[in-house]
Design a protein around this motif. Structure first.
Motif, short mmCIF file in Angstrom:
data_model
loop_
_atom_site.label_atom_id
_atom_site.label_comp_id
_atom_site.label_asym_id
_atom_site.label_seq_id
_atom_site.Cartn_x
_atom_site.Cartn_y
_atom_site.Cartn_z
N ASP A 226 0.81 -1.22 0.00
CA ASP A 226 0.00 0.00 0.00
C ASP A 226 0.85 1.27 0.00
O ASP A 226 0.41 2.31 -0.49
N ALA A 227 2.05 1.19 0.55
CA ALA A 227 2.90 2.38 0.62
C ALA A 227 3.42 2.78 -0.75
O ALA A 227 3.76 3.95 -0.98
N ALA A 228 3.47 1.83 -1.68
CA ALA A 228 4.02 2.10 -3.01
C ALA A 228 2.95 2.39 -4.05
O ALA A 228 3.13 3.25 -4.92
N GLN A 229 1.83 1.70 -3.99
CA GLN A 229 0.81 1.87 -5.03
C GLN A 229 0.05 3.18 -4.85
O GLN A 229 -0.05 3.72 -3.75
N PHE A 230 -0.51 3.68 -5.96
CA PHE A 230 -1.26 4.93 -5.95
C PHE A 230 -2.75 4.71 -5.69
O PHE A 230 -3.47 5.66 -5.42
N GLU A 231 -3.21 3.49 -5.82
CA GLU A 231 -4.59 3.17 -5.48
C GLU A 231 -4.76 3.11 -3.95
O GLU A 231 -3.83 2.69 -3.25
N PRO A 232 -5.93 3.52 -3.45
CA PRO A 232 -7.03 4.20 -4.14
C PRO A 232 -6.58 5.62 -4.53
O PRO A 232 -6.04 6.35 -3.71
N LEU A 233 -6.84 6.00 -5.76
CA LEU A 233 -6.33 7.26 -6.29
C LEU A 233 -6.85 8.46 -5.52
O LEU A 233 -6.12 9.44 -5.30
N VAL A 234 -8.10 8.41 -5.10
CA VAL A 234 -8.68 9.55 -4.39
C VAL A 234 -7.98 9.80 -3.06
O VAL A 234 -7.98 10.94 -2.57
N GLN A 235 -7.37 8.79 -2.49
CA GLN A 235 -6.66 8.95 -1.22
C GLN A 235 -5.24 9.46 -1.39
O GLN A 235 -4.58 9.82 -0.42
N HIS A 236 -4.76 9.48 -2.63
CA HIS A 236 -3.38 9.88 -2.90
C HIS A 236 -3.34 10.90 -4.04
O HIS A 236 -2.50 10.82 -4.93
N GLN A 237 -4.24 11.87 -3.97
CA GLN A 237 -4.36 12.82 -5.07
C GLN A 237 -3.11 13.68 -5.25
O GLN A 237 -2.74 14.02 -6.37
N ILE A 238 -2.47 14.06 -4.15
CA ILE A 238 -1.28 14.92 -4.27
C ILE A 238 -0.17 14.17 -4.99
O ILE A 238 0.45 14.68 -5.94
N GLU A 239 0.10 12.93 -4.57
CA GLU A 239 1.14 12.14 -5.22
C GLU A 239 0.78 11.87 -6.69
O GLU A 239 1.64 11.92 -7.57
N TYR A 256 1.04 3.89 -16.90
CA TYR A 256 0.19 3.94 -15.71
C TYR A 256 -0.39 2.54 -15.51
O TYR A 256 -1.44 2.22 -16.05
N ARG A 257 0.33 1.72 -14.74
CA ARG A 257 -0.03 0.30 -14.67
C ARG A 257 -1.11 0.08 -13.62
O ARG A 257 -0.88 0.21 -12.42
N GLY A 258 -2.29 -0.27 -14.10
CA GLY A 258 -3.41 -0.51 -13.22
C GLY A 258 -4.61 -0.91 -14.04
O GLY A 258 -4.48 -1.45 -15.15
N PHE A 259 -5.80 -0.63 -13.53
CA PHE A 259 -7.02 -1.01 -14.24
C PHE A 259 -7.95 0.17 -14.49
O PHE A 259 -9.00 0.02 -15.09
N ARG A 260 -7.53 1.37 -14.03
CA ARG A 260 -8.32 2.58 -14.27
C ARG A 260 -7.42 3.79 -14.11
O ARG A 260 -6.34 3.71 -13.51
N LEU A 261 -7.88 4.93 -14.64
CA LEU A 261 -7.12 6.18 -14.54
C LEU A 261 -7.69 7.11 -13.48
O LEU A 261 -7.00 8.04 -13.05
N TYR A 262 -8.92 6.91 -13.10
CA TYR A 262 -9.52 7.73 -12.05
C TYR A 262 -10.59 6.92 -11.33
O TYR A 262 -11.14 5.96 -11.88
N ASP A 263 -10.85 7.32 -10.08
CA ASP A 263 -11.86 6.60 -9.30
C ASP A 263 -12.94 7.53 -8.75
O ASP A 263 -13.90 7.06 -8.14
N THR A 264 -12.77 8.84 -8.94
CA THR A 264 -13.77 9.82 -8.53
C THR A 264 -13.73 10.98 -9.52
O THR A 264 -12.81 11.07 -10.35
N ASN A 265 -14.67 11.88 -9.41
CA ASN A 265 -14.64 13.07 -10.25
C ASN A 265 -13.40 13.92 -9.97
O ASN A 265 -12.86 14.58 -10.86
N GLU A 266 -12.95 13.90 -8.70
CA GLU A 266 -11.76 14.68 -8.34
C GLU A 266 -10.52 14.16 -9.07
O GLU A 266 -9.73 14.95 -9.62
N THR A 267 -10.32 12.86 -9.07
CA THR A 267 -9.14 12.32 -9.74
C THR A 267 -9.29 12.40 -11.26
O THR A 267 -8.30 12.57 -11.98
N LYS A 268 -10.51 12.31 -11.75
CA LYS A 268 -10.73 12.52 -13.19
C LYS A 268 -10.32 13.93 -13.59
O LYS A 268 -9.69 14.14 -14.63
N THR A 269 -10.66 14.90 -12.76
CA THR A 269 -10.30 16.29 -13.04
C THR A 269 -8.79 16.47 -13.07
O THR A 269 -8.25 17.19 -13.92
N LEU A 270 -8.08 15.81 -12.14
CA LEU A 270 -6.62 15.88 -12.12
C LEU A 270 -6.01 15.37 -13.42
O LEU A 270 -5.15 16.01 -14.02
#
Length: 381
Positions: A226-239, A256-270
């Motif tokens: 968990d310390a390395a991965q960016f998921e959940p994206l909404v919890q690590h928006q700054i990184e 961007y190795r994963g299964f999605r690029l955003y998980d909320t409207n906030e991360t989609k906006t980023l």
């Protein structure tokens, strides 16, 4: 993409189309098999790729082709000391013919336009005297090297885009790893971001930005949890924003190795924000880099793209503050290679243009004011 099923693939494609990404690569571990001759599987991949293309997105796929690749025993490289198979395929055996045939057939039938070839031939010998493309150990390195180059040349003749973790550019390769040891993507996120920005800074002394790729472990890569991965994206928006900004701002494509690029409207906006930035200024972001200040995590760092032939924007500088404190300082920015000689106009993030007079050594002193963990960019003309 780490999930090769049709529903997961099409969901990722829909997200990519929403935010402006242009290529999906089936990653290792996704179940993707470019060497398959299974009709049902080929039909599925062909249908999924057609769906992606209908959204304006090209598709590529991963394959491990030589180094550490296990194939049938009579195609394995033979160790001259032990007389036993190595842990890698001989690229001057029948494996070469089989692999090339399967690759081209799969691409022709599915519409795949890109390959990510892991483990290309890496310089080991083969003592077999039965392989079709070399006589014995003495000519095995030469013949394997020639055939690896030919493999890439044939793909390039078909306008296939090639990711290869080695220097096969003169044989047709498009992109290689940019300044990294794979284990760094298992570091805690901020360490990964920092080390990667340093490595990218160093490697762009040797390569233009589009010659290299970087990596964002949205999900766990080799380790780190968990310390390395960016998921959940909404919890690590700054990184996540830092990763987007430093790679797109460098003009260096990241995986961007994963299964999605955003998980909320906030991360989609980023994601949308930085993709739009990249596409708007793509013509200069893919240009050569001037190394302004290397990251040391103690103060600001910066790199600048330059295009002296442009009739408009001649420089675009990215500036980062990786510290936990606000920074107010002056950054000397060398403008010699922009082609500007006497004066320059500078705009921070498309705000009002400011006039500067170049010093005798063609630099300007650029005032920088950034909050903790702040990022900004400047246009120069």
């Amino acid at each position: 993409m780490i999930n090769g099923t049709s529903p997961a693939f099409r969901s990722a494609i829909d997200q990519m189309a929403e935010v402006g990404f242009e290529m999906l690569i089936y990653s290792f571990g996704s179940g993707f098999d470019m060497e398959s001759n299974n009709e049902k599987y080929i039909e599925q991949i062909s249908s999924d790729i057609a769906y992606a293309k209908s959204k304006g997105i090209e598709v590529g796929g991963y394959d491990l082709i030589a180094l550490t690749r296990q194939v049938q025993v009579d195609w394995m490289a033979i160790d001259p000391t032990t007389g036993k198979p190595r842990d890698s395929a001989c690229f001057a055996s029948g494996w070469y013919d089989y692999l090339l045939n399967r690759t081209l057939t799969f691409m022709d039938r599915t519409g795949l336009i890109m390959v990510e070839t892991d483990g290309p031939y890496g310089g080991y010998s083969c003592a077999s005297t039965d392989h079709v493309h070399h006589r014995n150990n003495d000519d095995s390195i030469y013949q394997q090297d020639i055939l690896q180059g030919k493999y890439y040349q044939i793909l390039r003749e078909r306008s296939v885009y090639i990711n290869q973790p080695d220097y096969y550019f003169y044989q047709g390769g498009s992109k290689t790893g940019m300044g990294y040891n794979e284990e760094q993507y298992s570091l805690p996120r901020w360490m990964d971001i920092s080390v990667s920005r340093q490595g990218m800074f160093d490697d762009t002394y040797q390569r233009i930005p589009t010659m290299g790729w970087m990596f964002v472990p949205l999900t766990v890569y080799h380790g780190g949890g968990d310390a390395a991965q960016f998921e959940p994206l909404v919890q690590h928006q700054i990184e996540y924003e830092w990763a987007l900004a430093q790679y797109l701002g460098a003009g260096v494509a990241a995986c961007y190795r994963g299964f999605r690029l955003y998980d909320t409207n906030e991360t989609k906006t980023l994601v949308t924000k930085w993709v739009n930035f990249y596409k708007k200024y793509r013509s200069i972001l893919i240009r050569d880099i001037i190394h302004v200040r290397r990251a040391d995590m103690q103060s600001i760092d910066s790199y600048m793209h330059i295009d002296p032939y442009s009739n408009d924007i001649k420089g675009l500088a990215m500036v980062f503050n990786p510290t936990s404190d606000p920074v107010e300082t002056v950054l000397p920015v060398p403008l010699y290679y922009t082609g500007l000689t006497d004066t320059a106009q500078v705009s921070e993030q498309e705000n009002a243009w400011q006039n500067y007079t170049l010093a005798r050594d063609y630099h300007i002193d650029l005032p920088i004011r950034l909050p903790a963990l702040g990022i900004t960019w400047f246009l120069i003309k």
